[in-house]
Write a protein that holds these residues in place. Structure first.
Motif, PDB file in Angstrom:
ATOM      1  N   SER A  20       0.827  -1.204   0.000  1.00  0.00           N
ATOM      2  CA  SER A  20       0.000   0.000   0.000  1.00  0.00           C
ATOM      3  C   SER A  20       0.865   1.259   0.000  1.00  0.00           C
ATOM      4  CB  SER A  20      -0.933  -0.033   1.212  1.00  0.00           C
ATOM      5  OG  SER A  20      -1.776   1.077   1.195  1.00  0.00           O
ATOM      6  N   GLY A  21       1.887   1.281   0.871  1.00  0.00           N
ATOM      7  CA  GLY A  21       2.798   2.428   0.900  1.00  0.00           C
ATOM      8  C   GLY A  21       3.636   2.510  -0.366  1.00  0.00           C
ATOM      9  N   ALA A  23       2.954   1.412  -3.381  1.00  0.00           N
ATOM     10  CA  ALA A  23       2.166   1.789  -4.561  1.00  0.00           C
ATOM     11  C   ALA A  23       1.903   3.295  -4.610  1.00  0.00           C
ATOM     12  CB  ALA A  23       0.847   1.004  -4.591  1.00  0.00           C
ATOM     13  N   GLN A  24       1.971   3.980  -3.452  1.00  0.00           N
ATOM     14  CA  GLN A  24       1.798   5.435  -3.442  1.00  0.00           C
ATOM     15  C   GLN A  24       2.867   6.122  -4.281  1.00  0.00           C
ATOM     16  OE1 GLN A  24      -0.683   7.301  -1.925  1.00  0.00           O
ATOM     17  NE2 GLN A  24      -1.608   5.296  -1.614  1.00  0.00           N
ATOM     18  N   ARG A  25       4.014   5.470  -4.407  1.00  0.00           N
ATOM     19  CA  ARG A  25       5.125   6.066  -5.163  1.00  0.00           C
ATOM     20  C   ARG A  25       4.888   5.988  -6.671  1.00  0.00           C
ATOM     21  NH1 ARG A  25       9.887   3.343  -1.312  1.00  0.00           N
ATOM     22  NH2 ARG A  25       9.130   4.325   0.590  1.00  0.00           N
ATOM     23  N   ALA A  26       3.837   5.304  -7.063  1.00  0.00           N
ATOM     24  CA  ALA A  26       3.484   5.179  -8.481  1.00  0.00           C
ATOM     25  C   ALA A  26       2.386   6.180  -8.816  1.00  0.00           C
ATOM     26  CB  ALA A  26       3.043   3.753  -8.783  1.00  0.00           C
ATOM     27  N   GLY A  27       2.642   7.472  -8.521  1.00  0.00           N
ATOM     28  CA  GLY A  27       1.671   8.491  -8.897  1.00  0.00           C
ATOM     29  C   GLY A  27       1.410   9.530  -7.818  1.00  0.00           C
ATOM     30  N   HIS A  28       1.548   9.174  -6.556  1.00  0.00           N
ATOM     31  CA  HIS A  28       1.286  10.144  -5.494  1.00  0.00           C
ATOM     32  C   HIS A  28       2.582  10.697  -4.900  1.00  0.00           C
ATOM     33  CE1 HIS A  28      -3.013   8.352  -4.977  1.00  0.00           C
ATOM     34  NE2 HIS A  28      -2.971   9.276  -5.900  1.00  0.00           N
ATOM     35  N   THR A  29       3.337   9.870  -4.157  1.00  0.00           N
ATOM     36  CA  THR A  29       4.573  10.361  -3.538  1.00  0.00           C
ATOM     37  C   THR A  29       5.780  10.128  -4.440  1.00  0.00           C
ATOM     38  OG1 THR A  29       4.887   8.265  -2.355  1.00  0.00           O
ATOM     39  CG2 THR A  29       3.677   9.994  -1.209  1.00  0.00           C
ATOM     40  N   GLY A  30       5.584   9.577  -5.616  1.00  0.00           N
ATOM     41  CA  GLY A  30       6.667   9.367  -6.577  1.00  0.00           C
ATOM     42  C   GLY A  30       6.075   9.330  -7.974  1.00  0.00           C
ATOM     43  N   ASP A  31       6.925   9.326  -9.013  1.00  0.00           N
ATOM     44  CA  ASP A  31       6.425   9.383 -10.392  1.00  0.00           C
ATOM     45  C   ASP A  31       6.775   8.111 -11.173  1.00  0.00           C
ATOM     46  OD1 ASP A  31       9.117   9.723 -10.495  1.00  0.00           O
ATOM     47  OD2 ASP A  31       9.087  11.404 -11.909  1.00  0.00           O
ATOM     48  N   HIS A  32       6.709   6.988 -10.468  1.00  0.00           N
ATOM     49  CA  HIS A  32       7.016   5.711 -11.115  1.00  0.00           C
ATOM     50  C   HIS A  32       5.728   5.155 -11.706  1.00  0.00           C
ATOM     51  CE1 HIS A  32       9.948   6.558  -8.002  1.00  0.00           C
ATOM     52  NE2 HIS A  32      10.818   6.049  -8.842  1.00  0.00           N
ATOM     53  N   CYS A  33       5.345   5.700 -12.872  1.00  0.00           N
ATOM     54  CA  CYS A  33       3.983   5.538 -13.390  1.00  0.00           C
ATOM     55  C   CYS A  33       3.899   4.684 -14.647  1.00  0.00           C
ATOM     56  CB  CYS A  33       3.386   6.910 -13.693  1.00  0.00           C
ATOM     57  SG  CYS A  33       3.352   7.969 -12.230  1.00  0.00           S
ATOM     58  N   ASP A 205       4.715   6.856   3.277  1.00  0.00           N
ATOM     59  CA  ASP A 205       4.096   7.410   2.073  1.00  0.00           C
ATOM     60  C   ASP A 205       2.600   7.670   2.191  1.00  0.00           C
ATOM     61  OD1 ASP A 205       6.225   7.178  -0.348  1.00  0.00           O
ATOM     62  OD2 ASP A 205       6.567   5.627   1.157  1.00  0.00           O
ATOM     63  N   GLU A 206       1.976   7.175   3.264  1.00  0.00           N
ATOM     64  CA  GLU A 206       0.571   7.532   3.481  1.00  0.00           C
ATOM     65  C   GLU A 206       0.267   7.384   4.961  1.00  0.00           C
ATOM     66  OE1 GLU A 206      -2.542   4.887   1.916  1.00  0.00           O
ATOM     67  OE2 GLU A 206      -1.016   3.381   1.529  1.00  0.00           O
ATOM     68  N   ASP A 207      -0.852   7.929   5.370  1.00  0.00           N
ATOM     69  CA  ASP A 207      -1.204   7.956   6.786  1.00  0.00           C
ATOM     70  C   ASP A 207      -1.821   6.607   7.161  1.00  0.00           C
ATOM     71  OD1 ASP A 207      -1.671   8.653   9.348  1.00  0.00           O
ATOM     72  OD2 ASP A 207      -3.388   9.961   8.905  1.00  0.00           O
ATOM     73  N   ALA A 228      13.695   2.514  -0.950  1.00  0.00           N
ATOM     74  CA  ALA A 228      13.757   3.580   0.058  1.00  0.00           C
ATOM     75  C   ALA A 228      12.845   3.174   1.207  1.00  0.00           C
ATOM     76  CB  ALA A 228      13.310   4.909  -0.534  1.00  0.00           C
ATOM     77  N   PRO A 229      13.264   3.409   2.465  1.00  0.00           N
ATOM     78  CA  PRO A 229      12.496   2.929   3.624  1.00  0.00           C
ATOM     79  C   PRO A 229      11.003   3.203   3.507  1.00  0.00           C
ATOM     80  CG  PRO A 229      14.552   3.842   4.370  1.00  0.00           C
ATOM     81  CD  PRO A 229      14.490   4.112   2.880  1.00  0.00           C
ATOM     82  N   LEU A 230      10.196   2.192   3.883  1.00  0.00           N
ATOM     83  CA  LEU A 230       8.740   2.297   3.744  1.00  0.00           C
ATOM     84  C   LEU A 230       8.082   2.897   4.972  1.00  0.00           C
ATOM     85  CD1 LEU A 230       7.745  -1.145   2.162  1.00  0.00           C
ATOM     86  CD2 LEU A 230       7.338   1.116   1.172  1.00  0.00           C
TER      87      LEU A 230
END
Lengths: 254, 254
Positions: A20-21, A23-33, A205-207, A228-230
């Motif tokens: 869950s954390g 996957a946030q890097r694929a569009g929200h906290t990162g641009d791995h899209c 990467d998310e609450d 990078a640490p989750l």
């Protein structure tokens, strides 16, 4: 560049929290899209999901976030295309069969001028440097051993092979055959080993928090490896440049 | 025994309607409850889903029923275990790579005393007669051709190989490399070719209708191949015993 996530444990464990954390890097906290994928070993079998959509939008990623698939070896990848177009066949992880076992591989980094001749039975389907490197590793493993070797023997061979590829660029990778998970770093890779007494973890990467002590037995051991640490409240160990570690039953063995 | 479902089309098409009826046979209108799987080609890439749960209950099957994945070549299978335990590695379809292309295979039937020596690079991960036969087919294809041959050449080779396996038992199978779909019958297999003018279809296994004319263009062509007819108001063509057909762009070519 891409990001990697791996999990190795001594008891089947789900990765819904970590994924869950991640996957946030694929569009929200990162641009791995540019696509994503995940593979779960279940004994010798593999569940393999790939998608060329962003993991934050993908209905399949949504399933993975909410359906707790239990596994002892998981490899996930979110892609930012550097070599190879955005297409399903270029999504990591890649899967091949050798010696009657599936092998799953994902790579973060760029390899320059590494296109060795593939003279055996492993050939890339897509156009990435990563899949080419994976096919070469499979070819060389098949030449080095007649059948599935022991984990220490495999680790020695993989150290030699990784050292031959790494000079060509950035070569962080995760590899598993369902018995162990190998992780090699040339730049960024971190790991954590969780065991009794388990504590609460907070995603970076998310609450989202989880109290692992309510979900685990005292004998459980889980290692997580990631670019990078989750989590923000735990200590993650960085890999040294050029280091290859093997994780078995939730512990870094070498 | 198991059941097979295949789809071959000239434009990316979803199989949510057909799969919905087919999955009913895994617990409701049939007892094929020992796992299921489906593979979708997307150009050279493959989405591969397997699950050892019943397709009527599986959250992943639920996703497939509701998420319209578009593909020109699909192979699905619901399993009733006869050889090999119920486990993920024994779920069809199976996937291997040859000549830089993925090959997807599913089998319905039982093979007796067909365990030829596998002397090349393809070995079963699970314990089914089906995966053993698939590995042998891959091995023999690799010996027969230096690179991906034309579809007519592949069809000739596959006819020869199927004729060598079929005497060992029941050998209904579907095979695809993303360019074509091959279907071989020794007992039960039916197909339908849908094209303009498209009409309404009524599932045989549940109360569900679809009007294909509202979802298609006049140039679309779709062939569906299945163990037992999926709809109650259309004419399905039975395969003859020993017949191997190849489907390209939604049409049975030979």
């Amino acid at each position: 560049m891409c990001q990697l996530l791996g999990m190795n444990s001594n008891t089947p464990t789900d990765v819904t929290f970590s994924f869950s954390g991640f996957a946030q890097r694929a569009g929200h906290t990162g641009d791995h899209c540019d696509g994503w994928g995940i593979a779960f070993f279940e004994n010798k079998g593999v569940r393999h999901f790939v998608d060329h959509q962003r993991a934050v939008d993908s209905p399949i990623a949504d399933l993975i976030r909410h359906y707790p698939i239990q596994s002892c070896n998981v490899i996930a990848h979110i892609r930012k295309a550097t070599q190879g177009v955005v297409s399903l066949e270029n999504c990591h992880p890649f899967v091949r069969e050798l010696w009657g076992r599936y092998w799953v591989f994902a790579h973060n980094g760029d390899l320059k001028d590494f296109r060795p001749r593939l003279h055996s039975h492993f050939h890339p389907v897509g156009s990435t440097d990563s899949e080419h490197a994976f096919c070469w590793i499979m070819q060389e493993l098949a030449k080095s051993h007649a059948d599935v070797p022991s984990i220490p023997e495999l680790t020695l061979t993989l150290r030699e092979l990784a050292a031959r590829i790494a000079p060509h660029g950035t070569f962080n990778f995760l590899l598993s055959n369902g018995q162990a998970l190998w992780a090699h770093a040339s730049t960024h890779l971190y790991y954590i080993e969780r065991q009794h007494p388990f504590a609460e973890a907070q995603l970076a990467d998310e609450d989202m928090r989880v109290d692992f002590s309510t979900q685990t037995a005292p004998t459980d051991r889980v290692a997580v490896i990631v670019t990078a640490p989750l989590t923000s409240n735990e200590t993650w160990h960085p890999f040294r440049a050029g280091e290859l570690k093997v994780f078995v039953d939730g512990i870094a063995c070498a």
